[in-house]
Design a protein around this motif. Structure first.
Motif, PDB file in Angstrom:
ATOM      1  N   HIS A   6     -12.794   4.534  -1.089  1.00 44.13           N
ATOM      2  CA  HIS A   6     -13.567   3.598  -1.678  1.00 44.13           C
ATOM      3  C   HIS A   6     -13.831   3.841  -3.309  1.00 44.13           C
ATOM      4  O   HIS A   6     -13.948   2.883  -4.109  1.00 44.13           O
ATOM      5  N   VAL A   9     -10.506   3.192  -5.134  1.00 40.74           N
ATOM      6  CA  VAL A   9     -10.062   1.853  -5.420  1.00 40.74           C
ATOM      7  C   VAL A   9     -11.217   1.395  -6.710  1.00 40.74           C
ATOM      8  O   VAL A   9     -10.644   0.589  -7.298  1.00 40.74           O
ATOM      9  N   LYS A  13      -9.634  -0.416  -9.950  1.00 41.96           N
ATOM     10  CA  LYS A  13     -10.384  -1.877 -10.107  1.00 41.96           C
ATOM     11  C   LYS A  13     -10.882  -1.741 -11.553  1.00 41.96           C
ATOM     12  O   LYS A  13     -10.680  -2.734 -12.369  1.00 41.96           O
ATOM     13  N   GLU A 309       2.851   8.153   0.105  1.00 41.47           N
ATOM     14  CA  GLU A 309       2.084   6.739  -0.147  1.00 41.47           C
ATOM     15  C   GLU A 309       2.017   6.770  -1.747  1.00 41.47           C
ATOM     16  O   GLU A 309       2.376   5.596  -2.440  1.00 41.47           O
ATOM     17  N   VAL A 501       1.522  -0.258   2.524  1.00 43.62           N
ATOM     18  CA  VAL A 501       1.268  -1.626   2.899  1.00 43.62           C
ATOM     19  C   VAL A 501       0.353  -1.687   4.104  1.00 43.62           C
ATOM     20  O   VAL A 501      -0.417  -2.662   4.437  1.00 43.62           O
ATOM     21  N   ARG A 503      -2.288  -0.228   5.094  1.00 37.30           N
ATOM     22  CA  ARG A 503      -3.735  -0.145   4.816  1.00 37.30           C
ATOM     23  C   ARG A 503      -4.235  -1.518   5.095  1.00 37.30           C
ATOM     24  O   ARG A 503      -5.278  -1.628   5.099  1.00 37.30           O
ATOM     25  N   LYS A 504      -3.232  -2.809   4.866  1.00 38.90           N
ATOM     26  CA  LYS A 504      -3.696  -3.952   5.282  1.00 38.90           C
ATOM     27  C   LYS A 504      -3.066  -4.450   6.295  1.00 38.90           C
ATOM     28  O   LYS A 504      -1.683  -4.772   6.194  1.00 38.90           O
ATOM     29  N   PRO A 505      -3.369  -4.208   7.613  1.00 40.04           N
ATOM     30  CA  PRO A 505      -2.608  -4.611   8.665  1.00 40.04           C
ATOM     31  C   PRO A 505      -1.911  -6.016   8.730  1.00 40.04           C
ATOM     32  O   PRO A 505      -0.831  -6.135   9.240  1.00 40.04           O
ATOM     33  N   LYS A 506      -2.872  -6.902   8.332  1.00 42.69           N
ATOM     34  CA  LYS A 506      -2.315  -8.258   8.399  1.00 42.69           C
ATOM     35  C   LYS A 506      -0.888  -8.668   7.581  1.00 42.69           C
ATOM     36  O   LYS A 506      -0.155  -9.003   7.932  1.00 42.69           O
ATOM     37  N   VAL A 507      -1.032  -7.824   6.120  1.00 44.44           N
ATOM     38  CA  VAL A 507       0.143  -7.926   5.467  1.00 44.44           C
ATOM     39  C   VAL A 507       1.341  -7.137   5.838  1.00 44.44           C
ATOM     40  O   VAL A 507       2.328  -7.772   5.767  1.00 44.44           O
ATOM     41  N   TYR A 508       0.754  -5.923   6.579  1.00 39.62           N
ATOM     42  CA  TYR A 508       2.038  -5.362   7.021  1.00 39.62           C
ATOM     43  C   TYR A 508       2.832  -5.983   8.099  1.00 39.62           C
ATOM     44  O   TYR A 508       4.004  -6.088   8.144  1.00 39.62           O
TER      45      TYR A 508
END
Length: 513
Positions: A6, A9, A13, A309, A501, A503-508
């Motif tokens: 966190h 990131v 950002k 990574e 990638v 880390r974002k399961p839907k994108v992966y």
């Protein structure tokens, strides 16, 4: 683990936000300053700031070695230990500040010989230099606490305060330069905003760490209890000198071997490259403390997973930087500053290759620093001697190109071959073959896409682009598609990009389909 990610990131950002703002402002202000204040004055300030960077080598790497000793007590929330380390840092940095001030006064005695031919006159040279000197000294005496904030994975706070002040300062200088064209006023504004930054940041530190108790006398005594600090400082010192000459002395060397005016011309390129380097440093600054915390946990499997990574992320960003520079750097300088400010293509290629070496080594350097591996002092001496020797041999004849060749030759083999071996054998306790098996796909893919970039520039960008609007149009048509293809190839060819990638399961899942 969650808190570390966190904060990392958040660092990235906030860093990205200020990167975009400062990038736009840098190009806009550069044009205004060149038109309103003159190339000679901009070249002069570049040289003076390089001199200040050289004087700051007196820091000896103390900050780097101190931060290493903060990771564990911060992880354990040990306030007493943190106060001990920070008191030691405060004492050492105050000494460094006074040393830099004294060295600065001595260096200024030579200005009548160095700057005798400038039309701006020596009084302005001295006024600007002493203002920069006061700014640097005050940073060591008052702003050393930002190292605690960075080690605590809150680099975003440092960026938020200092970058906001820097942006307001730049806007003020732009307005005053445009309306008054007064060189003295430009310098005064910088000094005033330095004072404001010191006051605001230290107020925030007292709010953030109310238990922080700095004792300079105790800090001096603590040096005896922490002999490792001075040991690691001695090891880092040569590295600092080497890094300055390799990466921060460009404008000073150009001023010595070419001319002060050419410093401004070369600065038009380095202001672009430095902002792009800053983009990559956002990632490094956001992750450095997290890597130190990760290694302190001792989870070998997770340490290597994060290494690959970060390598994937680093090569993606290096591609964004290098491909963009190869495609658009020369056309942009021509369209924005004018054809008369354009340097030779060879200089640009050497500059970009030097940036590639510097950026691609970043993950290895992050892990070396987090492991506290500073004992390979011989590499710094080797790079330093090679760089000085090659620069002195080539710069008088080939100018800026000779300076860049000196940098590339001196660092190439050590950065790409020795440092990975040093990290894997001494720090990660693994065979360097593990590193090269993982790295070869990145280097091969990067080489292929570099070739594609050259063809795009030669057959599409250079023949067609004659103005800034056309550059934007052709950039939007080619650059995003090139980067998208590069990302997709990295995803399917490297495990590091898959880790990232994932880390974002839907994108992966979408990419896997």
């Amino acid at each position: 683990m969650g808190e570390r990610v966190h904060r990392s990131v958040m660092n990235i950002k906030v860093g990205m936000l200020f990167y975009v703002l400062s990038l736009f402002l840098a190009f806009f202000s550069r044009k205004i300053f060149l038109d309103c204040l003159g190339a000679e004055f901009i070249g002069l300030t570049g040289m003076l700031m390089n001199i200040m960077s050289f004087l700051s080598v007196a820091e000896l790497g103390i900050g780097t070695s101190i931060v290493y000793f903060l990771y564990k007590p911060l992880q354990e929330d040990n306030h007493e230990k943190i106060n001990e380390v920070m008191s030691m840092l405060a004492y050492l940095y105050r000494c460094i500040g006074f040393i830099i001030g004294g060295l600065g006064i001595i260096v200024s005695l030579f200005f009548p010989w160095w700057f005798s031919n400038l039309t701006t006159g020596l009084p302005l040279v001295y006024f600007a230099f002493y203002s920069f000197l006061a700014t640097t000294v005050s940073a060591y005496v008052f702003n050393y606490k930002q190292l605690l904030v960075s080690a605590n994975q809150k680099q975003y706070l440092v960026n938020a305060y200092f970058q906001t002040i820097a942006i307001v300062q730049s806007l003020t200088q732009i307005l005053l330069a445009y309306y008054y064209r007064n060189l003295w006023l430009w310098v005064v504004v910088g000094l005033v905003f330095t004072i404001i930054g010191i006051i605001v940041f230290n107020i925030r530190i007292r709010q953030l760490y109310p238990w922080l108790d700095i004792n300079l006398k105790a800090g001096r005594e603590n040096l005896k209890r922490y002999p490792e600090v001075l040991k690691k400082t001695r090891q880092i010192f040569v590295q600092k000198i080497k890094d300055f000459i390799l990466y921060k002395s460009d404008e000073l060397l150009v001023g010595i071997f070419v001319s002060v005016t050419q410093v401004a011309f070369y600065g038009n390129y380095t202001i672009i490259t430095s902002k792009l380097n800053f983009l990559v440093n956002i990632l490094s600054d956001g992750m450095n403390a997290g890597i130190g915390n990760l290694i302190a946990e001792g989870n070998d499997q997770n340490t290597m997973k994060v290494f690959w990574e970060l390598t994937a992320i680093r090569f993606l960003i290096v591609g964004i930087v290098v491909f963009g520079l190869l495609l658009f750097l020369q056309p942009f300088v021509t369209c924005w500053f004018g054809q008369e400010y354009r340097l030779d293509d060879l200089i640009v290629y050497l500059l970009v290759f030097n940036i590639f070496i510097f950026l691609s080594r970043g993950v290895v350097e992050m892990y070396i620093s987090a492991c506290g591996l500073f004992s390979d002092v011989w590499t710094a001496w080797t790079e330093l001697i090679l760089n000085i020797g090659i620069t002195l041999a080539l710069a008088p004849f080939y100018g800026i190109a000779g300076i860049l060749i000196g940098k590339i030759v001196s660092v190439f083999f050590i950065a790409l071959f020795w440092k990975p071996y040093f990290l894997f054998s001494r720090g990660l306790k693994k065979s360097v073959a593990v590193y090269w098996c993982g790295m070869m796909p990145y280097y091969l893919l990067f080489a292929v896409f570099t070739g594609v970039t050259f063809m795009l520039r030669q057959y599409l960008i250079e023949p067609k682009v004659t103005s800034l609007p056309l550059l934007i149009v052709y950039g939007l048509l080619t650059y995003p598609l090139l980067l998208l293809l590069y990302f997709l190839v990295l995803f399917y060819a490297t495990r590091g990009m898959k880790y990232f990638v994932a880390r974002k399961p839907k994108v992966y899942a979408m990419f896997k389909k």
